[in-house]
Design a protein around this motif. Structure first.
Motif, PDB file in Angstrom:
ATOM      1  N   GLN A 165      40.151  48.412  57.941  1.00  0.00           N
ATOM      2  CA  GLN A 165      39.853  47.838  59.242  1.00  0.00           C
ATOM      3  C   GLN A 165      39.187  46.476  59.086  1.00  0.00           C
ATOM      4  O   GLN A 165      38.540  46.204  58.056  1.00  0.00           O
ATOM      5  N   ALA A 166      39.325  45.670  60.102  1.00  0.00           N
ATOM      6  CA  ALA A 166      38.669  44.361  60.103  1.00  0.00           C
ATOM      7  C   ALA A 166      37.168  44.537  59.881  1.00  0.00           C
ATOM      8  O   ALA A 166      36.552  45.458  60.439  1.00  0.00           O
ATOM      9  N   GLY A 167      36.615  43.668  59.033  1.00  0.00           N
ATOM     10  CA  GLY A 167      35.212  43.773  58.675  1.00  0.00           C
ATOM     11  C   GLY A 167      34.961  44.589  57.422  1.00  0.00           C
ATOM     12  O   GLY A 167      33.849  44.581  56.891  1.00  0.00           O
TER      13      GLY A 167
ATOM     14  N   LYS B 281      36.291  31.375  51.330  1.00  0.00           N
ATOM     15  CA  LYS B 281      34.973  31.056  50.772  1.00  0.00           C
ATOM     16  C   LYS B 281      33.877  31.809  51.499  1.00  0.00           C
ATOM     17  O   LYS B 281      33.872  31.896  52.724  1.00  0.00           O
ATOM     18  N   GLY B 282      32.966  32.388  50.725  1.00  0.00           N
ATOM     19  CA  GLY B 282      31.869  33.136  51.304  1.00  0.00           C
ATOM     20  C   GLY B 282      32.202  34.591  51.588  1.00  0.00           C
ATOM     21  O   GLY B 282      31.298  35.380  51.876  1.00  0.00           O
ATOM     22  N   ARG B 283      33.489  34.941  51.511  1.00  0.00           N
ATOM     23  CA  ARG B 283      33.895  36.323  51.768  1.00  0.00           C
ATOM     24  C   ARG B 283      34.498  36.981  50.528  1.00  0.00           C
ATOM     25  O   ARG B 283      34.320  38.187  50.316  1.00  0.00           O
ATOM     26  N   PHE B 284      35.210  36.209  49.721  1.00  0.00           N
ATOM     27  CA  PHE B 284      35.866  36.747  48.529  1.00  0.00           C
ATOM     28  C   PHE B 284      35.142  36.261  47.276  1.00  0.00           C
ATOM     29  O   PHE B 284      34.660  35.127  47.221  1.00  0.00           O
ATOM     30  N   THR B 285      35.102  37.124  46.274  1.00  0.00           N
ATOM     31  CA  THR B 285      34.513  36.762  44.992  1.00  0.00           C
ATOM     32  C   THR B 285      35.443  37.198  43.870  1.00  0.00           C
ATOM     33  O   THR B 285      35.828  38.381  43.798  1.00  0.00           O
ATOM     34  N   MET B 286      35.799  36.246  43.016  1.00  0.00           N
ATOM     35  CA  MET B 286      36.652  36.544  41.871  1.00  0.00           C
ATOM     36  C   MET B 286      35.814  36.596  40.609  1.00  0.00           C
ATOM     37  O   MET B 286      34.916  35.775  40.418  1.00  0.00           O
ATOM     38  N   SER B 287      36.099  37.577  39.761  1.00  0.00           N
ATOM     39  CA  SER B 287      35.384  37.702  38.492  1.00  0.00           C
ATOM     40  C   SER B 287      36.366  38.167  37.417  1.00  0.00           C
ATOM     41  O   SER B 287      37.488  38.572  37.730  1.00  0.00           O
ATOM     42  N   ARG B 288      35.931  38.072  36.166  1.00  0.00           N
ATOM     43  CA  ARG B 288      36.810  38.512  35.085  1.00  0.00           C
ATOM     44  C   ARG B 288      36.014  39.218  33.995  1.00  0.00           C
ATOM     45  O   ARG B 288      34.844  38.915  33.776  1.00  0.00           O
ATOM     46  N   ASP B 289      36.689  40.151  33.334  1.00  0.00           N
ATOM     47  CA  ASP B 289      36.137  40.859  32.194  1.00  0.00           C
ATOM     48  C   ASP B 289      37.054  40.524  31.026  1.00  0.00           C
ATOM     49  O   ASP B 289      38.139  41.103  30.890  1.00  0.00           O
ATOM     50  N   ASN B 290      36.635  39.569  30.200  1.00  0.00           N
ATOM     51  CA  ASN B 290      37.497  39.104  29.112  1.00  0.00           C
ATOM     52  C   ASN B 290      37.775  40.198  28.085  1.00  0.00           C
ATOM     53  O   ASN B 290      38.845  40.229  27.480  1.00  0.00           O
ATOM     54  N   ALA B 291      36.835  41.101  27.904  1.00  0.00           N
ATOM     55  CA  ALA B 291      37.034  42.184  26.933  1.00  0.00           C
ATOM     56  C   ALA B 291      38.168  43.116  27.363  1.00  0.00           C
ATOM     57  O   ALA B 291      38.827  43.728  26.525  1.00  0.00           O
ATOM     58  N   LYS B 292      38.369  43.213  28.680  1.00  0.00           N
ATOM     59  CA  LYS B 292      39.405  44.097  29.215  1.00  0.00           C
ATOM     60  C   LYS B 292      40.640  43.337  29.678  1.00  0.00           C
ATOM     61  O   LYS B 292      41.574  43.942  30.200  1.00  0.00           O
TER      62      LYS B 292
ATOM     63  N   THR C 102      40.988  41.600  32.274  1.00  0.00           N
ATOM     64  CA  THR C 102      41.097  42.022  33.668  1.00  0.00           C
ATOM     65  C   THR C 102      40.331  41.071  34.576  1.00  0.00           C
ATOM     66  O   THR C 102      39.245  40.606  34.203  1.00  0.00           O
ATOM     67  N   VAL C 103      40.920  40.799  35.736  1.00  0.00           N
ATOM     68  CA  VAL C 103      40.223  40.050  36.764  1.00  0.00           C
ATOM     69  C   VAL C 103      40.118  40.910  38.014  1.00  0.00           C
ATOM     70  O   VAL C 103      40.909  41.837  38.217  1.00  0.00           O
ATOM     71  N   TYR C 104      39.139  40.577  38.830  1.00  0.00           N
ATOM     72  CA  TYR C 104      38.876  41.322  40.045  1.00  0.00           C
ATOM     73  C   TYR C 104      38.786  40.351  41.212  1.00  0.00           C
ATOM     74  O   TYR C 104      38.418  39.192  41.041  1.00  0.00           O
ATOM     75  N   LEU C 105      39.086  40.854  42.396  1.00  0.00           N
ATOM     76  CA  LEU C 105      38.885  40.086  43.611  1.00  0.00           C
ATOM     77  C   LEU C 105      38.176  41.001  44.604  1.00  0.00           C
ATOM     78  O   LEU C 105      38.786  41.940  45.134  1.00  0.00           O
ATOM     79  N   GLN C 106      36.895  40.750  44.800  1.00  0.00           N
ATOM     80  CA  GLN C 106      36.122  41.499  45.787  1.00  0.00           C
ATOM     81  C   GLN C 106      36.300  40.813  47.125  1.00  0.00           C
ATOM     82  O   GLN C 106      35.950  39.637  47.270  1.00  0.00           O
ATOM     83  N   MET C 107      36.843  41.534  48.075  1.00  0.00           N
ATOM     84  CA  MET C 107      37.148  40.968  49.391  1.00  0.00           C
ATOM     85  C   MET C 107      36.276  41.667  50.429  1.00  0.00           C
ATOM     86  O   MET C 107      36.422  42.879  50.652  1.00  0.00           O
ATOM     87  N   ASN C 108      35.383  40.908  51.040  1.00  0.00           N
ATOM     88  CA  ASN C 108      34.493  41.429  52.071  1.00  0.00           C
ATOM     89  C   ASN C 108      34.790  40.771  53.408  1.00  0.00           C
ATOM     90  O   ASN C 108      35.452  39.734  53.467  1.00  0.00           O
ATOM     91  N   SER C 109      34.290  41.365  54.459  1.00  0.00           N
ATOM     92  CA  SER C 109      34.479  40.831  55.816  1.00  0.00           C
ATOM     93  C   SER C 109      35.944  40.483  56.066  1.00  0.00           C
ATOM     94  O   SER C 109      36.274  39.397  56.552  1.00  0.00           O
TER      95      SER C 109
ATOM     96  N   ASP D 209      44.004  38.096  56.753  1.00  0.00           N
ATOM     97  CA  ASP D 209      44.034  38.291  55.302  1.00  0.00           C
ATOM     98  C   ASP D 209      45.179  39.211  54.879  1.00  0.00           C
ATOM     99  O   ASP D 209      45.426  39.379  53.679  1.00  0.00           O
ATOM    100  N   THR D 210      45.847  39.808  55.853  1.00  0.00           N
ATOM    101  CA  THR D 210      46.959  40.693  55.542  1.00  0.00           C
ATOM    102  C   THR D 210      48.056  39.935  54.806  1.00  0.00           C
ATOM    103  O   THR D 210      48.516  38.890  55.267  1.00  0.00           O
ATOM    104  N   ALA D 211      48.448  40.450  53.648  1.00  0.00           N
ATOM    105  CA  ALA D 211      49.442  39.783  52.806  1.00  0.00           C
ATOM    106  C   ALA D 211      49.707  40.641  51.579  1.00  0.00           C
ATOM    107  O   ALA D 211      48.988  41.619  51.330  1.00  0.00           O
ATOM    108  N   VAL D 212      50.711  40.235  50.818  1.00  0.00           N
ATOM    109  CA  VAL D 212      50.874  40.764  49.472  1.00  0.00           C
ATOM    110  C   VAL D 212      50.088  39.844  48.538  1.00  0.00           C
ATOM    111  O   VAL D 212      50.285  38.624  48.559  1.00  0.00           O
ATOM    112  N   TYR D 213      49.219  40.424  47.754  1.00  0.00           N
ATOM    113  CA  TYR D 213      48.370  39.665  46.848  1.00  0.00           C
ATOM    114  C   TYR D 213      48.935  39.753  45.428  1.00  0.00           C
ATOM    115  O   TYR D 213      49.215  40.856  44.931  1.00  0.00           O
ATOM    116  N   TYR D 214      49.088  38.595  44.814  1.00  0.00           N
ATOM    117  CA  TYR D 214      49.644  38.501  43.471  1.00  0.00           C
ATOM    118  C   TYR D 214      48.611  37.945  42.496  1.00  0.00           C
ATOM    119  O   TYR D 214      47.858  37.023  42.832  1.00  0.00           O
ATOM    120  N   CYS D 215      48.640  38.471  41.305  1.00  0.00           N
ATOM    121  CA  CYS D 215      47.804  37.984  40.214  1.00  0.00           C
ATOM    122  C   CYS D 215      48.652  37.101  39.308  1.00  0.00           C
ATOM    123  O   CYS D 215      49.845  37.381  39.084  1.00  0.00           O
TER     124      CYS D 215
END
Length: 121
Positions: free
Chosen positions: A13-15, A64-75, A77-84, A89-95
């Motif tokens: 849901q939104a939010g 900006k201010g809602r999403f945070t990208m991070s990475r774990d080089n040992a794994k 792997t990257v992450y995208l934390q999406m808040n609010s 924002d509805t879409a297909v997300y590609y890495c």
């Protein structure tokens, strides 16, 4: 060969919040920049966020201010934390990743298969 596999998409849901993951595997010597992009039907794929090998990030103004990208080089792997999250924002997300492969040390860009994110109003 190198494979990127995204996970974590879904309906929210939104939010609300979602956390996307993208794991790289295969003949990897090193990974430089990685990124998240998104695409909706009839539109071009657009940049969401990127992260360098050193961890520096860049975001589209719309997230900006809602999403945070991070990475774990040992794994690898990257992450995208999406808040609010918003309906837009509805879409297909590609890495994506710029990978130097082993044993050739050739650098190439790779893409995942995408994961659907749907935000309801």
């Amino acid at each position: 060969q190198v494979q990127l596999v995204e996970s974590g998409g879904g309906l929210v849901q939104a939010g609300g919040s979602l956390r996307l993951s993208c794991a790289a595997s295969g003949s990897i010597f090193s990974i430089n920049a990685m990124g998240w992009y998104r695409q909706t039907p009839g539109k071009q794929r657009e940049l969401v966020a990127t992260i360098t090998g050193g961890g520096s990030t860049n975001y589209a103004d719309s997230v900006k201010g809602r999403f945070t990208m991070s990475r774990d080089n040992a794994k690898n792997t990257v992450y995208l934390q999406m808040n609010s999250l918003k309906p837009e924002d509805t879409a297909v997300y590609y890495c994506s990743a710029t990978v130097r492969s082993a044993p050739t040390f050739r650098s190439s860009d790779y893409w995942g298969q995408g994961t659907q994110v749907t935000v309801s109003s």
